[in-house]
Design a protein around this motif. Structure first.
Motif, PDB file in Angstrom:
ATOM      1  N   TYR A  23       5.063  -7.749  -0.243  1.00 18.19           N
ATOM      2  CA  TYR A  23       5.694  -7.995   1.051  1.00 18.19           C
ATOM      3  C   TYR A  23       4.887  -7.456   2.237  1.00 18.19           C
ATOM      4  CZ  TYR A  23       9.532  -9.388  -1.872  1.00 18.19           C
ATOM      5  OH  TYR A  23      10.299 -10.044  -2.808  1.00 18.19           O
ATOM      6  N   GLY A  24       3.691  -6.941   1.987  1.00 17.53           N
ATOM      7  CA  GLY A  24       2.843  -6.455   3.076  1.00 17.53           C
ATOM      8  C   GLY A  24       3.405  -5.253   3.793  1.00 17.53           C
ATOM      9  N   ILE A  25       3.974  -4.328   3.038  1.00 16.53           N
ATOM     10  CA  ILE A  25       4.606  -3.137   3.616  1.00 16.53           C
ATOM     11  C   ILE A  25       3.810  -1.899   3.220  1.00 16.53           C
ATOM     12  CG2 ILE A  25       6.680  -1.695   3.623  1.00 16.53           C
ATOM     13  CD1 ILE A  25       8.259  -4.271   2.937  1.00 16.53           C
ATOM     14  N   GLU A  26       3.571  -1.038   4.195  1.00 15.17           N
ATOM     15  CA  GLU A  26       2.939   0.247   3.915  1.00 15.17           C
ATOM     16  C   GLU A  26       4.037   1.258   3.619  1.00 15.17           C
ATOM     17  OE1 GLU A  26       0.162   3.694   5.937  1.00 15.17           O
ATOM     18  OE2 GLU A  26       0.780   1.989   7.151  1.00 15.17           O
ATOM     19  N   PHE A  27       3.932   1.926   2.493  1.00  9.61           N
ATOM     20  CA  PHE A  27       4.856   2.998   2.126  1.00  9.61           C
ATOM     21  C   PHE A  27       4.122   4.326   2.261  1.00  9.61           C
ATOM     22  CE2 PHE A  27       6.729  -0.592  -0.060  1.00  9.61           C
ATOM     23  CZ  PHE A  27       8.092  -0.372   0.063  1.00  9.61           C
ATOM     24  N   VAL A  28       4.745   5.280   2.957  1.00  4.74           N
ATOM     25  CA  VAL A  28       4.181   6.622   3.089  1.00  4.74           C
ATOM     26  C   VAL A  28       5.206   7.592   2.520  1.00  4.74           C
ATOM     27  CG1 VAL A  28       3.181   8.342   4.637  1.00  4.74           C
ATOM     28  CG2 VAL A  28       2.948   5.900   5.172  1.00  4.74           C
ATOM     29  N   LEU A  29       4.806   8.311   1.469  1.00  2.00           N
ATOM     30  CA  LEU A  29       5.716   9.180   0.734  1.00  2.00           C
ATOM     31  C   LEU A  29       5.353  10.645   0.909  1.00  2.00           C
ATOM     32  CD1 LEU A  29       5.671   6.356  -0.713  1.00  2.00           C
ATOM     33  CD2 LEU A  29       6.072   7.565  -2.826  1.00  2.00           C
ATOM     34  N   SER A  30       6.356  11.445   1.133  1.00  6.58           N
ATOM     35  CA  SER A  30       6.204  12.896   1.139  1.00  6.58           C
ATOM     36  C   SER A  30       6.661  13.371  -0.239  1.00  6.58           C
ATOM     37  CB  SER A  30       7.092  13.487   2.234  1.00  6.58           C
ATOM     38  OG  SER A  30       7.354  14.836   2.000  1.00  6.58           O
ATOM     39  N   GLU A  78       7.177  -3.419   8.456  1.00 10.30           N
ATOM     40  CA  GLU A  78       5.751  -3.135   8.342  1.00 10.30           C
ATOM     41  C   GLU A  78       5.488  -1.840   7.588  1.00 10.30           C
ATOM     42  OE1 GLU A  78       3.452  -3.359  11.935  1.00 10.30           O
ATOM     43  OE2 GLU A  78       4.390  -5.251  12.505  1.00 10.30           O
ATOM     44  N   ALA A  79       6.373  -0.852   7.772  1.00 10.67           N
ATOM     45  CA  ALA A  79       6.151   0.445   7.137  1.00 10.67           C
ATOM     46  C   ALA A  79       7.485   1.110   6.809  1.00 10.67           C
ATOM     47  CB  ALA A  79       5.339   1.351   8.047  1.00 10.67           C
ATOM     48  N   ILE A  80       7.491   1.792   5.659  1.00  9.95           N
ATOM     49  CA  ILE A  80       8.648   2.586   5.256  1.00  9.95           C
ATOM     50  C   ILE A  80       8.133   3.983   4.933  1.00  9.95           C
ATOM     51  CG2 ILE A  80      10.525   2.909   3.593  1.00  9.95           C
ATOM     52  CD1 ILE A  80      10.594  -0.116   3.204  1.00  9.95           C
ATOM     53  N   PHE A  81       8.698   4.970   5.609  1.00  6.89           N
ATOM     54  CA  PHE A  81       8.347   6.374   5.410  1.00  6.89           C
ATOM     55  C   PHE A  81       9.455   7.031   4.602  1.00  6.89           C
ATOM     56  CE2 PHE A  81       5.969   4.886   8.949  1.00  6.89           C
ATOM     57  CZ  PHE A  81       4.762   5.546   8.872  1.00  6.89           C
ATOM     58  N   LEU A  82       9.072   7.723   3.535  1.00  6.85           N
ATOM     59  CA  LEU A  82      10.048   8.334   2.640  1.00  6.85           C
ATOM     60  C   LEU A  82       9.850   9.843   2.628  1.00  6.85           C
ATOM     61  CD1 LEU A  82       8.898   5.493   1.212  1.00  6.85           C
ATOM     62  CD2 LEU A  82      10.803   6.002  -0.259  1.00  6.85           C
ATOM     63  N   MET A 117       0.820  -1.175   0.000  1.00  7.82           N
ATOM     64  CA  MET A 117       0.000   0.000   0.000  1.00  7.82           C
ATOM     65  C   MET A 117       0.872   1.249   0.000  1.00  7.82           C
ATOM     66  SD  MET A 117      -2.654   1.112   2.948  1.00  7.82           S
ATOM     67  CE  MET A 117      -3.127   2.781   3.076  1.00  7.82           C
ATOM     68  N   VAL A 118       0.466   2.249  -0.765  1.00 14.11           N
ATOM     69  CA  VAL A 118       1.199   3.508  -0.845  1.00 14.11           C
ATOM     70  C   VAL A 118       0.269   4.641  -0.447  1.00 14.11           C
ATOM     71  CG1 VAL A 118       2.358   5.129  -2.394  1.00 14.11           C
ATOM     72  CG2 VAL A 118       2.756   2.683  -2.660  1.00 14.11           C
ATOM     73  N   SER A 119       0.740   5.487   0.460  1.00 18.91           N
ATOM     74  CA  SER A 119       0.034   6.710   0.844  1.00 18.91           C
ATOM     75  C   SER A 119       0.938   7.877   0.503  1.00 18.91           C
ATOM     76  CB  SER A 119      -0.259   6.742   2.337  1.00 18.91           C
ATOM     77  OG  SER A 119      -1.074   5.667   2.711  1.00 18.91           O
ATOM     78  N   ILE A 120       0.342   8.943  -0.003  1.00 17.27           N
ATOM     79  CA  ILE A 120       1.132  10.108  -0.410  1.00 17.27           C
ATOM     80  C   ILE A 120       0.667  11.347   0.338  1.00 17.27           C
ATOM     81  CG2 ILE A 120       1.701  11.648  -2.334  1.00 17.27           C
ATOM     82  CD1 ILE A 120       1.527   9.212  -4.185  1.00 17.27           C
ATOM     83  N   ILE A 121       1.648  12.071   0.871  1.00 20.23           N
ATOM     84  CA  ILE A 121       1.420  13.390   1.441  1.00 20.23           C
ATOM     85  C   ILE A 121       1.949  14.357   0.390  1.00 20.23           C
ATOM     86  CG2 ILE A 121       1.985  14.982   3.313  1.00 20.23           C
ATOM     87  CD1 ILE A 121       2.556  12.418   5.021  1.00 20.23           C
ATOM     88  N   ALA A 122       1.051  15.093  -0.262  1.00 23.66           N
ATOM     89  CA  ALA A 122       1.440  15.947  -1.383  1.00 23.66           C
ATOM     90  C   ALA A 122       1.296  17.423  -1.033  1.00 23.66           C
ATOM     91  CB  ALA A 122       0.585  15.616  -2.603  1.00 23.66           C
ATOM     92  N   GLY A 123       2.195  18.200  -1.580  1.00 22.32           N
ATOM     93  CA  GLY A 123       2.133  19.653  -1.400  1.00 22.32           C
ATOM     94  C   GLY A 123       3.447  20.277  -1.814  1.00 22.32           C
ATOM     95  N   GLU A 124       3.397  21.549  -2.103  1.00 17.23           N
ATOM     96  CA  GLU A 124       4.611  22.259  -2.503  1.00 17.23           C
ATOM     97  C   GLU A 124       5.622  22.279  -1.357  1.00 17.23           C
ATOM     98  OE1 GLU A 124       5.238  23.368  -5.572  1.00 17.23           O
ATOM     99  OE2 GLU A 124       3.270  22.737  -6.284  1.00 17.23           O
ATOM    100  N   LYS A 125       6.864  22.531  -1.702  1.00 20.18           N
ATOM    101  CA  LYS A 125       7.953  22.599  -0.725  1.00 20.18           C
ATOM    102  C   LYS A 125       7.639  23.647   0.344  1.00 20.18           C
ATOM    103  CE  LYS A 125      12.972  23.193  -0.674  1.00 20.18           C
ATOM    104  NZ  LYS A 125      13.337  22.021   0.072  1.00 20.18           N
ATOM    105  N   GLY A 126       7.889  23.290   1.597  1.00 20.54           N
ATOM    106  CA  GLY A 126       7.705  24.225   2.699  1.00 20.54           C
ATOM    107  C   GLY A 126       6.302  24.279   3.277  1.00 20.54           C
ATOM    108  N   LYS A 127       5.440  23.353   2.916  1.00 16.53           N
ATOM    109  CA  LYS A 127       4.053  23.379   3.385  1.00 16.53           C
ATOM    110  C   LYS A 127       3.825  22.571   4.666  1.00 16.53           C
ATOM    111  CE  LYS A 127       2.066  25.762   0.086  1.00 16.53           C
ATOM    112  NZ  LYS A 127       1.353  26.985   0.317  1.00 16.53           N
ATOM    113  N   GLY A 128       4.825  21.813   5.142  1.00 14.14           N
ATOM    114  CA  GLY A 128       4.666  21.068   6.392  1.00 14.14           C
ATOM    115  C   GLY A 128       4.503  19.574   6.230  1.00 14.14           C
ATOM    116  N   LYS A 129       4.895  19.041   5.095  1.00 13.41           N
ATOM    117  CA  LYS A 129       4.757  17.594   4.839  1.00 13.41           C
ATOM    118  C   LYS A 129       5.608  16.770   5.793  1.00 13.41           C
ATOM    119  CE  LYS A 129       6.023  18.082   0.599  1.00 13.41           C
ATOM    120  NZ  LYS A 129       6.207  19.531   0.703  1.00 13.41           N
TER     121      LYS A 129
END
Length: 139
Positions: free
Chosen positions: A112-119, A80-84, A1-13
């Motif tokens: 592999y059952g890993i949650e990826f959270v991307l900024s 279980e989770a990888i934060f990028l 699973m992939v989750s994305i935190i999106a926004g321009e640079k400097g917005k608090g991601k």
């Protein structure tokens, strides 16, 4: 699973990503990994989270980055989770199409059952279609 935190640079991601990582480790039975371009956020992360400064490794392309992720996964079967943080910079995709790389990360997560959270430092409207469906936070 992939989750994305999106926004321009400097917005608090990064702040949101750090909070999500710290929440995830409290519920995790396995490993939680935080990938960043420096060690700057070391003291903001729970000490049970493995912080990896990706800039210490010679990653020259998106393919090299996927190889790096694959190496992490192969060396630790309990992830279980990888934060990028700063995904575009880590994956060497600044100014390039991220479609294929997002697809490949999704495949790794499912297999592999890993949650990826991307900024991702992009406006949500500039993201490719395959990434828009994964956006959980827009800034």
């Amino acid at each position: 699973m992939v989750s994305i935190i999106a926004g321009e640079k400097g917005k608090g991601k990064t702040k949101i990503l750090l909070e999500k990582a710290n929440e995830a480790v409290l519920k995790a039975n396995g490993s939680v990994i935080y990938l960043d371009k420096s060690s700057k956020h070391m003291y903001e992360l729970n000490n049970k989270i493995r912080l990896i400064n990706v800039s210490e490794f010679p990653i020259m392309s998106a393919d090299g980055f996927i190889g790096f992720l694959s190496g992490l996964i192969s060396s630790d079967h309990d992830i279980e989770a990888i934060f990028l943080d700063s995904f575009l910079k880590l994956s060497v995709l600044e100014g390039l199409d991220i479609t294929s790389t997002i697809d490949r990360i999704e495949t790794l997560g499912e297999k592999y059952g890993i949650e990826f959270v991307l900024s991702v430092s992009m406006d949500v409207n500039a993201l490719p279609e395959n990434a828009k469906k994964n956006v959980t936070v827009t800034l």
